[in-house]
Scaffold this active site. Structure first.
Site, PDB file in Angstrom:
ATOM      1  N   HIS A   1      30.178  33.136 121.718  1.00 59.31           N
ATOM      2  CA  HIS A   1      29.318  34.141 122.344  1.00 59.31           C
ATOM      3  C   HIS A   1      27.914  33.590 122.596  1.00 59.31           C
ATOM      4  CE1 HIS A   1      28.574  38.406 123.360  1.00 59.31           C
ATOM      5  NE2 HIS A   1      27.339  38.138 122.978  1.00 59.31           N
TER       6      HIS A   1
ATOM      7  N   LYS B   1      32.291  45.773 128.184  1.00 58.17           N
ATOM      8  CA  LYS B   1      31.493  46.482 127.195  1.00 58.17           C
ATOM      9  C   LYS B   1      30.807  47.698 127.795  1.00 58.17           C
ATOM     10  CE  LYS B   1      27.894  45.694 123.719  1.00 58.17           C
ATOM     11  NZ  LYS B   1      26.970  44.685 123.127  1.00 58.17           N
TER      12      LYS B   1
ATOM     13  N   TYR C   1      21.204  48.508 143.939  1.00 56.78           N
ATOM     14  CA  TYR C   1      20.832  47.346 144.749  1.00 56.78           C
ATOM     15  C   TYR C   1      21.627  46.114 144.305  1.00 56.78           C
ATOM     16  CZ  TYR C   1      18.008  43.472 146.529  1.00 56.78           C
ATOM     17  OH  TYR C   1      17.591  42.323 147.135  1.00 56.78           O
TER      18      TYR C   1
ATOM     19  N   ARG D   1      26.337  32.533 126.093  1.00 54.51           N
ATOM     20  CA  ARG D   1      25.689  33.485 126.995  1.00 54.51           C
ATOM     21  C   ARG D   1      24.166  33.394 126.834  1.00 54.51           C
ATOM     22  NH1 ARG D   1      28.318  37.871 129.110  1.00 54.51           N
ATOM     23  NH2 ARG D   1      26.852  39.428 128.314  1.00 54.51           N
TER      24      ARG D   1
ATOM     25  N   ARG E   1      31.869  37.031 128.083  1.00 59.13           N
ATOM     26  CA  ARG E   1      32.159  37.195 126.661  1.00 59.13           C
ATOM     27  C   ARG E   1      33.506  36.545 126.347  1.00 59.13           C
ATOM     28  NH1 ARG E   1      29.956  41.919 128.607  1.00 59.13           N
ATOM     29  NH2 ARG E   1      27.999  42.579 127.611  1.00 59.13           N
TER      30      ARG E   1
ATOM     31  N   HIS F   1      24.999  42.860 132.056  1.00 61.39           N
ATOM     32  CA  HIS F   1      24.200  43.758 131.244  1.00 61.39           C
ATOM     33  C   HIS F   1      23.874  45.017 132.040  1.00 61.39           C
ATOM     34  CE1 HIS F   1      22.611  40.386 128.397  1.00 61.39           C
ATOM     35  NE2 HIS F   1      23.827  40.807 128.082  1.00 61.39           N
TER      36      HIS F   1
END
Length: 391
Positions: free
Chosen positions: A321, A261, A358, A324, A234, A348
């Site tokens: 942005h 975030k 994992y 992304r 970001r 995310h």
């Protein structure tokens, strides 16, 4: 004399509204409960103010209270706010400040902190501020939102959410029994025609020509923009990057949890191209700050508008942005890398706890390969088909 008598009040059984005159009315509920309200109007705004249960407040006293309320309204005094203040229930204005103070420490973005409060103080407090949080109903909120619902749809939607947050806080504090009837409010508002706008993104096929174009001029905005592209981070995370977060020997950039975030530390593997960029940044390092991309004002980070200006100067109508999305589309359409890996690269949140664990344990080196492939693609080194950038 009013229309009601003490006997009529006692015999009233059918649910409904029984008017006495001058705004005073007996309300009989479906379960047989009885209460008094007085309807008042001031400056074109109509309100119903409760006067108590008919089982405790006789007709004569209800008339006296109604007269007192009407007199205060004419003098510009809000009797409900006075009553709430005496009972320890805050007004909406006070509640807004309390909710903001409680939540602000958990908000990482200073701009969001200021906007959250400013939105309510600008658009809600003027009409709701002096009212008790216990007295604010769907009708009042609907009228508040309607004033900007079509003119400023995005702001209005945020205002709706923030008003609901304040009211939910009041419910949790015991100041009122229930929250707002949001579905009712939504149905009573006109339909907004505006569509949700996504961040404008550059098609991934244009990237191999775009990145070399960035490097034609070495400005702080273009350098930061290149970092945004090569790390798929970001823009805010890049603009606030410090030298202490970079480990050029290990080729990693560790973004602390408070700047993410999702509120979790994120380690970005750096490609050879990203490492070369930060080596170039050493020439721009300033003694008075640890920021990798310092702004023009001493000690301040680079502004988001600087990146926007760099893009405008290059003649492209995209956002920082949006790169992304460019990266994510490239992974999905041009590679065989799994989607979970791309989501991890973008930091995310993964809802599945097993998958998340994992990823933390095994995906750093896989992400290193992915980011190296992305950087090579940005340099046009994968033999891909390239389309010319629109002028």
């Amino acid at each position: 004399m009013g229309n009601l008598t003490a006997t009529a009040v006692a015999k009233a059984k059918a649910p409904g509204r029984y008017g006495d005159g001058e705004g005073l009315a007996l309300i009989v509920g479906k379960g047989g409960s009885k209460s008094w309200i007085v309807r008042v109007q001031k400056d074109g705004r109509r309100r119903d103010i409760g006067l108590g249960s008919a089982s405790k407040v006789p007709l004569k006293l209800a008339r006296e209270r109604a007269a007192e309320v009407r007199q205060k309204i004419e003098l510009g005094i809000d009797p409900v706010a006075e009553r709430a203040k005496a009972a320890g229930i805050p007004t909406f204005s006070v509640a807004v400040k309390k909710v903001h103070a409680e939540n602000a420490p958990s908000w990482k973005n200073p701009k969001h902190k200021a906007q959250w409060l400013n939105t309510l103080e600008t658009y809600a407090v003027p009409s709701l501020g002096n009212r008790s949080v216990a007295d604010i109903d769907a009708a009042a909120v609907r009228d508040c939102l309607a004033a900007i619902w079509l003119e400023k749809p995005e702001t209005a939607r945020r205002l709706r959410q923030r008003i609901a947050t304040v009211i939910d806080w009041a419910v949790a504090k015991g100041y009122r029994a229930s929250g707002l009837a949001l579905p009712v409010i939504d149905k009573a508002l006109p339909k907004q025609r505006g569509k949700v706008k996504h961040h404008a993104a550059l098609p991934h096929a244009d990237i191999p020509l775009f990145v070399p174009k960035i490097r034609e001029i070495e400005s702080m905005g273009r350098l930061a923009l290149e970092a945004v592209i090569l790390t798929a981070a970001r823009s805010g995370e890049v603009r606030l990057m410090t030298w202490g977060e970079l480990d050029l020997e290990e080729a990693t950039w560790t973004v602390p949890a408070e700047r993410m975030k999702a509120g979790r530390e994120h380690v970005v593997p750096l490609s050879p191209q990203a490492l070369a960029l930060f080596e170039r940044m050493k020439a721009h390092r300033r003694e008075y700050t640890d920021l990798v991309f310092p702004g023009q004002k001493r000690g301040k980070p680079l502004s988001d508008m600087t990146l926007t200006k760099a893009l405008r100067d290059m003649g492209v109508s995209v956002t920082a942005h949006g790169f992304r999305s460019t990266f994510r589309d490239w992974v999905a359409e041009q590679t065989n890398w799994p989607s979970d890996l791309a989501e991890a690269a973008l930091a995310h949140v993964v809802s599945d706890k097993t998958v998340a664990a994992y990823q933390r344990g095994t995906m750093l080196e896989k992400r290193r390969e992915l980011m190296a492939a992305w950087a090579s693609y940005c340099d046009g080194a994968l033999g891909c088909n390239v389309v010319r950038l629109a002028k």
